[in-house]
Design an enzyme around this catalytic site. Sequence first.
Site, PDB file in Angstrom:
ATOM      1  N   HIS A  65       0.789  -1.231   0.000  1.00  0.00           N
ATOM      2  CA  HIS A  65       0.000   0.000   0.000  1.00  0.00           C
ATOM      3  C   HIS A  65       0.825   1.287   0.000  1.00  0.00           C
ATOM      4  O   HIS A  65       0.282   2.367  -0.143  1.00  0.00           O
ATOM      5  CB  HIS A  65      -0.969   0.031   1.185  1.00  0.00           C
ATOM      6  CG  HIS A  65      -0.305   0.391   2.483  1.00  0.00           C
ATOM      7  ND1 HIS A  65       0.177  -0.560   3.336  1.00  0.00           N
ATOM      8  CD2 HIS A  65      -0.004   1.594   3.048  1.00  0.00           C
ATOM      9  CE1 HIS A  65       0.739   0.036   4.376  1.00  0.00           C
ATOM     10  NE2 HIS A  65       0.649   1.338   4.229  1.00  0.00           N
TER      11      HIS A  65
HETATM   12  C1  UD1 Z   1      -2.227   5.218   5.379  1.00  0.00           C
HETATM   13  C2  UD1 Z   1      -1.102   5.744   6.265  1.00  0.00           C
HETATM   14  C3  UD1 Z   1      -0.110   4.626   6.574  1.00  0.00           C
HETATM   15  C4  UD1 Z   1      -0.834   3.410   7.148  1.00  0.00           C
HETATM   16  C5  UD1 Z   1      -1.937   2.991   6.168  1.00  0.00           C
HETATM   17  C6  UD1 Z   1      -2.723   1.818   6.724  1.00  0.00           C
HETATM   18  C7  UD1 Z   1      -0.593   8.125   5.954  1.00  0.00           C
HETATM   19  C8  UD1 Z   1       0.358   9.109   5.396  1.00  0.00           C
HETATM   20  N1  UD1 Z   1      -0.383   6.838   5.622  1.00  0.00           N
HETATM   21  O1  UD1 Z   1      -1.676   4.889   4.125  1.00  0.00           O
HETATM   22  O2  UD1 Z   1       0.817   5.089   7.534  1.00  0.00           O
HETATM   23  O3  UD1 Z   1       0.097   2.341   7.337  1.00  0.00           O
HETATM   24  O4  UD1 Z   1      -2.829   4.091   5.971  1.00  0.00           O
HETATM   25  O5  UD1 Z   1      -3.505   1.187   5.746  1.00  0.00           O
HETATM   26  O6  UD1 Z   1      -1.486   8.525   6.682  1.00  0.00           O
HETATM   27  N2  UD1 Z   1      -8.178   5.360  -0.580  1.00  0.00           N
HETATM   28  C9  UD1 Z   1      -9.341   4.796  -1.068  1.00  0.00           C
HETATM   29  N3  UD1 Z   1     -10.204   4.211  -0.178  1.00  0.00           N
HETATM   30  C10 UD1 Z   1      -9.946   4.167   1.147  1.00  0.00           C
HETATM   31  C11 UD1 Z   1      -8.751   4.730   1.628  1.00  0.00           C
HETATM   32  C12 UD1 Z   1      -7.881   5.314   0.743  1.00  0.00           C
HETATM   33  O7  UD1 Z   1      -9.590   4.801  -2.260  1.00  0.00           O
HETATM   34  O8  UD1 Z   1     -10.779   3.628   1.911  1.00  0.00           O
HETATM   35  C13 UD1 Z   1      -7.239   6.037  -1.496  1.00  0.00           C
HETATM   36  C14 UD1 Z   1      -7.095   7.510  -1.088  1.00  0.00           C
HETATM   37  O9  UD1 Z   1      -8.054   8.321  -1.667  1.00  0.00           O
HETATM   38  C15 UD1 Z   1      -5.669   7.805  -1.536  1.00  0.00           C
HETATM   39  C16 UD1 Z   1      -4.960   6.460  -1.430  1.00  0.00           C
HETATM   40  O10 UD1 Z   1      -5.973   5.462  -1.364  1.00  0.00           O
HETATM   41  O11 UD1 Z   1      -5.627   8.236  -2.859  1.00  0.00           O
HETATM   42  C17 UD1 Z   1      -4.033   6.378  -0.237  1.00  0.00           C
HETATM   43  O12 UD1 Z   1      -4.767   6.522   0.969  1.00  0.00           O
HETATM   44  P1  UD1 Z   1      -4.144   7.311   2.227  1.00  0.00           P
HETATM   45  O13 UD1 Z   1      -5.145   7.383   3.262  1.00  0.00           O
HETATM   46  O14 UD1 Z   1      -3.515   8.572   1.736  1.00  0.00           O
HETATM   47  O15 UD1 Z   1      -2.914   6.459   2.719  1.00  0.00           O
HETATM   48  P2  UD1 Z   1      -2.620   4.906   2.836  1.00  0.00           P
HETATM   49  O16 UD1 Z   1      -1.757   4.501   1.706  1.00  0.00           O
HETATM   50  O17 UD1 Z   1      -3.836   4.075   3.090  1.00  0.00           O
END
Ligand code: UD1
Length: 359
Positions: free
Chosen positions: A209
């Site tokens: 991820h």
């Molecule tokens: C985040 C945390 C990471 C943690 C991980 C657990 C930060 C910087 N990173 O990473 O430390 O280990 O969560 O899983 O806070 N998205 C979706 N659906 C969702 C969630 C996210 O489509 O339910 C998409 C978001 O819109 C974004 C991408 O996935 O574009 C990344 O999501 P984000 O929350 O930024 O960080 P993670 O990679 O999940």
Amino acid sequence: MKKILTVVGARPQFVKAAMMSRVLKDDYEEILVHTGQHYDKNMSDVFFEELRMAPPAYNLNISGGSHGAMTGRMLIAIEEVLLSEKPDAVIVYGDTNSTTAGALAAVKLGIPVVHIEAGNNRGSLNNPEDVNRIVSDHTSSLLFACVESAMKNLRDENLADRSFFVGDSMLDAFLYYAKIVDIKTRTDFTDFGGNRVEIPDDFYYLTCHRQENANEHLLQILSAAQELDAPVVYAVHPRNRQRITELQKEDPFDNISFINPVGYLSSVALMKNAKKVITDSGGLQREAFFAGKPCVTVFNYAWWPETLHGGMNRLVKPDKNDILDKLSQPVEMDPTYKPFGDGHACEKMKEIMEQYFGK
Ligand code: UD1
């Protein structure tokens, strides 16, 4: 009764908060705030349902956008909640943008912050998780470390007077749930089209991820998985779904079962039954260690160096050959080595909180 406000937003935080809420519930009033960082059903709701958590008192529905924008919007919204709830302390978990926003909002209002899973940083400011952990550590009044290496970092950063080694609440959760989950009764393994997927008897478990591994690295990881001697079950974070669909136009990667993200119980079931694990997740590398499964981590730093013991976890480059090579190397598990505590981290944290804040 003292009032604690807990800020969560990303899936591993739901698990830790569920374990902690159970030990707090008789002696504290707890207000749960979900920032909304993770919002897909499989990334959020399913955790609340499976872990029998009360729905959050507040869902701020903040996710996506740049890191600064996401964190800033959370800071504004959490401050409003704090001003109306006036808690005696705020609990934040781990290293996400939700953690930093919760810690900053509270400390600026003079509310003490408890940071659970503190200290695991490499002292660099090159990675969003390290930035989040360092900021949260330095703005917290009570720091709970889940391993000794994290305690050492906290001592080196002059935070020893407020830091405690208690063990890992993820181990508390894993020991509790691994006993009761059975992969044969799990029904939530689905492909991107929503069709049920059968999990083979012999398989590797893959997750990925990190933003660092989202692009070219992902192709290397998939190419390695394609060549393994058993099928690979890959629970795909939503950020990678579109890229995978594009890559599949070139190569179907037919040794890999691409499935939607799974809830905590199904992840524990996959872990229990997998032969080995490939991940870039800090949580999954620890769970592999708890389960005694050899693991490779596609990253250049071990936030939990304890997992490297006996080769149980090996750091690999985002390179097909390195992944295959390190996955094939033998490991030596020492069953007496228990660096993540004894499975009672949450009780220990509650005792220390009582000494600090009173009941
Ligand atoms: C985040 C945390 C990471 C943690 C991980 C657990 C930060 C910087 N990173 O990473 O430390 O280990 O969560 O899983 O806070 N998205 C979706 N659906 C969702 C969630 C996210 O489509 O339910 C998409 C978001 O819109 C974004 C991408 O996935 O574009 C990344 O999501 P984000 O929350 O930024 O960080 P993670 O990679 O999940």
